[in-house]
Motif scaffolding. Structure first.
Motif, PDB file in Angstrom:
ATOM      1  N   GLN A  27       5.412   5.342  -6.776  1.00 49.05           N
ATOM      2  CA  GLN A  27       4.834   4.392  -5.838  1.00 49.05           C
ATOM      3  C   GLN A  27       4.316   5.145  -4.621  1.00 49.05           C
ATOM      4  O   GLN A  27       5.042   5.888  -3.965  1.00 49.05           O
ATOM      5  CB  GLN A  27       5.873   3.362  -5.423  1.00 49.05           C
ATOM      6  CG  GLN A  27       5.303   2.281  -4.549  1.00 49.05           C
ATOM      7  CD  GLN A  27       6.334   1.218  -4.235  1.00 49.05           C
ATOM      8  OE1 GLN A  27       7.493   1.326  -4.606  1.00 49.05           O
ATOM      9  NE2 GLN A  27       5.908   0.199  -3.552  1.00 49.05           N
ATOM     10  N   ALA A  28       3.052   4.979  -4.332  1.00 56.15           N
ATOM     11  CA  ALA A  28       2.423   5.690  -3.230  1.00 56.15           C
ATOM     12  C   ALA A  28       2.822   5.050  -1.902  1.00 56.15           C
ATOM     13  O   ALA A  28       2.924   3.831  -1.810  1.00 56.15           O
ATOM     14  CB  ALA A  28       0.909   5.653  -3.397  1.00 56.15           C
ATOM     15  N   ARG A  30       2.174   3.846   1.938  1.00 57.07           N
ATOM     16  CA  ARG A  30       1.006   3.223   2.556  1.00 57.07           C
ATOM     17  C   ARG A  30       0.564   4.004   3.778  1.00 57.07           C
ATOM     18  O   ARG A  30       1.382   4.372   4.617  1.00 57.07           O
ATOM     19  CB  ARG A  30       1.330   1.785   2.960  1.00 57.07           C
ATOM     20  CG  ARG A  30       1.473   0.873   1.786  1.00 57.07           C
ATOM     21  CD  ARG A  30       1.735  -0.523   2.264  1.00 57.07           C
ATOM     22  NE  ARG A  30       1.529  -1.456   1.181  1.00 57.07           N
ATOM     23  CZ  ARG A  30       1.365  -2.750   1.352  1.00 57.07           C
ATOM     24  NH1 ARG A  30       1.389  -3.267   2.556  1.00 57.07           N
ATOM     25  NH2 ARG A  30       1.175  -3.527   0.324  1.00 57.07           N
ATOM     26  N   THR A  67      -7.995  -2.992  -0.982  1.00 57.75           N
ATOM     27  CA  THR A  67      -6.826  -2.122  -1.079  1.00 57.75           C
ATOM     28  C   THR A  67      -6.937  -1.285  -2.347  1.00 57.75           C
ATOM     29  O   THR A  67      -7.544  -1.718  -3.332  1.00 57.75           O
ATOM     30  CB  THR A  67      -5.511  -2.922  -1.125  1.00 57.75           C
ATOM     31  OG1 THR A  67      -5.523  -3.788  -2.252  1.00 57.75           O
ATOM     32  CG2 THR A  67      -5.308  -3.717   0.154  1.00 57.75           C
ATOM     33  N   TYR A  68      -6.344  -0.101  -2.307  1.00 53.35           N
ATOM     34  CA  TYR A  68      -6.372   0.792  -3.462  1.00 53.35           C
ATOM     35  C   TYR A  68      -5.398   1.934  -3.265  1.00 53.35           C
ATOM     36  O   TYR A  68      -4.876   2.134  -2.170  1.00 53.35           O
ATOM     37  CB  TYR A  68      -7.778   1.337  -3.703  1.00 53.35           C
ATOM     38  CG  TYR A  68      -8.369   2.114  -2.546  1.00 53.35           C
ATOM     39  CD1 TYR A  68      -8.430   3.504  -2.585  1.00 53.35           C
ATOM     40  CD2 TYR A  68      -8.885   1.474  -1.427  1.00 53.35           C
ATOM     41  CE1 TYR A  68      -8.985   4.224  -1.539  1.00 53.35           C
ATOM     42  CE2 TYR A  68      -9.443   2.183  -0.380  1.00 53.35           C
ATOM     43  CZ  TYR A  68      -9.487   3.559  -0.442  1.00 53.35           C
ATOM     44  OH  TYR A  68     -10.027   4.274   0.594  1.00 53.35           O
ATOM     45  N   GLU A  69      -5.135   2.627  -4.330  1.00 56.47           N
ATOM     46  CA  GLU A  69      -4.332   3.842  -4.287  1.00 56.47           C
ATOM     47  C   GLU A  69      -5.236   5.012  -4.643  1.00 56.47           C
ATOM     48  O   GLU A  69      -6.102   4.882  -5.504  1.00 56.47           O
ATOM     49  CB  GLU A  69      -3.186   3.775  -5.290  1.00 56.47           C
ATOM     50  CG  GLU A  69      -2.144   2.747  -4.944  1.00 56.47           C
ATOM     51  CD  GLU A  69      -1.048   2.676  -5.981  1.00 56.47           C
ATOM     52  OE1 GLU A  69      -0.765   3.697  -6.644  1.00 56.47           O
ATOM     53  OE2 GLU A  69      -0.476   1.586  -6.125  1.00 56.47           O
ATOM     54  N   PRO A  76      -9.817   6.548  -6.809  1.00 56.80           N
ATOM     55  CA  PRO A  76      -9.184   5.269  -6.471  1.00 56.80           C
ATOM     56  C   PRO A  76      -8.761   4.503  -7.723  1.00 56.80           C
ATOM     57  O   PRO A  76      -9.455   4.514  -8.735  1.00 56.80           O
ATOM     58  CB  PRO A  76     -10.288   4.500  -5.742  1.00 56.80           C
ATOM     59  CG  PRO A  76     -11.208   5.550  -5.241  1.00 56.80           C
ATOM     60  CD  PRO A  76     -11.174   6.630  -6.287  1.00 56.80           C
ATOM     61  N   ASN A  78      -6.328   0.758  -8.968  1.00 52.31           N
ATOM     62  CA  ASN A  78      -5.797  -0.532  -8.527  1.00 52.31           C
ATOM     63  C   ASN A  78      -6.619  -1.100  -7.368  1.00 52.31           C
ATOM     64  O   ASN A  78      -6.067  -1.604  -6.393  1.00 52.31           O
ATOM     65  CB  ASN A  78      -4.323  -0.429  -8.135  1.00 52.31           C
ATOM     66  CG  ASN A  78      -3.466   0.110  -9.245  1.00 52.31           C
ATOM     67  OD1 ASN A  78      -3.705  -0.185 -10.419  1.00 52.31           O
ATOM     68  ND2 ASN A  78      -2.483   0.926  -8.917  1.00 52.31           N
ATOM     69  N   ALA A 116      -1.422   4.904  -0.823  1.00 53.40           N
ATOM     70  CA  ALA A 116      -2.053   3.597  -0.863  1.00 53.40           C
ATOM     71  C   ALA A 116      -2.692   3.365   0.496  1.00 53.40           C
ATOM     72  O   ALA A 116      -2.116   3.713   1.525  1.00 53.40           O
ATOM     73  CB  ALA A 116      -1.035   2.510  -1.159  1.00 53.40           C
ATOM     74  N   THR A 117      -3.883   2.798   0.513  1.00 53.29           N
ATOM     75  CA  THR A 117      -4.573   2.537   1.764  1.00 53.29           C
ATOM     76  C   THR A 117      -5.529   1.365   1.565  1.00 53.29           C
ATOM     77  O   THR A 117      -5.495   0.697   0.537  1.00 53.29           O
ATOM     78  CB  THR A 117      -5.320   3.791   2.265  1.00 53.29           C
ATOM     79  OG1 THR A 117      -5.755   3.585   3.613  1.00 53.29           O
ATOM     80  CG2 THR A 117      -6.491   4.141   1.371  1.00 53.29           C
ATOM     81  N   TYR A 118      -6.363   1.133   2.547  1.00 52.33           N
ATOM     82  CA  TYR A 118      -7.403   0.130   2.390  1.00 52.33           C
ATOM     83  C   TYR A 118      -8.648   0.576   3.138  1.00 52.33           C
ATOM     84  O   TYR A 118      -8.602   1.482   3.972  1.00 52.33           O
ATOM     85  CB  TYR A 118      -6.930  -1.250   2.849  1.00 52.33           C
ATOM     86  CG  TYR A 118      -6.774  -1.437   4.350  1.00 52.33           C
ATOM     87  CD1 TYR A 118      -7.791  -2.007   5.111  1.00 52.33           C
ATOM     88  CD2 TYR A 118      -5.596  -1.082   4.999  1.00 52.33           C
ATOM     89  CE1 TYR A 118      -7.641  -2.199   6.474  1.00 52.33           C
ATOM     90  CE2 TYR A 118      -5.439  -1.270   6.354  1.00 52.33           C
ATOM     91  CZ  TYR A 118      -6.463  -1.839   7.097  1.00 52.33           C
ATOM     92  OH  TYR A 118      -6.312  -2.016   8.449  1.00 52.33           O
ATOM     93  N   TYR A 144       0.262  -1.129   6.845  1.00 45.15           N
ATOM     94  CA  TYR A 144      -0.163   0.217   6.459  1.00 45.15           C
ATOM     95  C   TYR A 144       0.124   1.118   7.658  1.00 45.15           C
ATOM     96  O   TYR A 144      -0.657   1.204   8.583  1.00 45.15           O
ATOM     97  CB  TYR A 144      -1.641   0.254   6.088  1.00 45.15           C
ATOM     98  CG  TYR A 144      -1.898  -0.399   4.762  1.00 45.15           C
ATOM     99  CD1 TYR A 144      -1.965   0.363   3.602  1.00 45.15           C
ATOM    100  CD2 TYR A 144      -2.045  -1.771   4.648  1.00 45.15           C
ATOM    101  CE1 TYR A 144      -2.171  -0.237   2.372  1.00 45.15           C
ATOM    102  CE2 TYR A 144      -2.256  -2.377   3.413  1.00 45.15           C
ATOM    103  CZ  TYR A 144      -2.312  -1.602   2.294  1.00 45.15           C
ATOM    104  OH  TYR A 144      -2.509  -2.189   1.074  1.00 45.15           O
TER     105      TYR A 144
END
Length: 147
Positions: A27-28, A30, A67-69, A76, A78, A116-118, A144
């Motif tokens: 799990q990345a 944020r 949002t994405y990982e 990128p 998800n 994970a970021t956006y 985040y």
């Protein structure tokens, strides 16, 4: 008989915990968009996006938060729309743009650690920085934090 049942239950619990470990480990964490450069650098200079010719609110100033990982390969995954203001038919365009981003690890991310970021994509936003910030503000996402 009770010892065998307890042993079987313990074994089952251990198996469930062991199966969940890879998901927890992968799990990345944020990262806020303004802190992303501590981990990953955007390599693209341009991204092609198919924007619809017609649809709901596509000509109004607005934004879409996606949002994405970023995986260990810098691609990128998800990718999904998290917020849109005003509601419009531009979500698919925003997802396609972010899906085409490519990243390289920063100097402090030699292990290519996923995060994970956006990203907030403005549509029809004014050139004036203050007005542009006002259009994009509704798409800021909480939760985040910094790395």
């Amino acid at each position: 008989m009770r010892t065998t049942t307890r042993f079987a239950q313990s074994l089952l619990v251990a198996a469930v915990v062991a199966a969940a470990m890879p998901a927890v480990a992968q799990q990345a964490h944020r990262v806020a968009p303004e802190q992303l450069s501590n981990n990953w650098m955007l390599l693209n200079r341009d991204v092609s996006v198919d924007v619809p010719n017609s649809g709901v609110n596509i000509y109004k100033p607005g934004c879409v938060a996606v949002t994405y990982e970023i995986g260990s390969d810098g691609v990128p995954m998800n990718v999904q729309v998290a917020k849109m203001s005003p509601p419009s038919d531009l979500g698919k365009a925003a997802v396609s743009a972010v899906s085409n981003f490519r990243y390289g690890p920063s100097l402090t991310n030699k292990n290519h650690t996923p995060v994970a970021t956006y990203y907030v994509i403005p549509f029809n936003a004014p050139d004036d920085p203050a007005q542009r910030a006002q259009v994009m503000a509704p798409c800021k996402l909480p939760g985040y934090g910094e790395t």
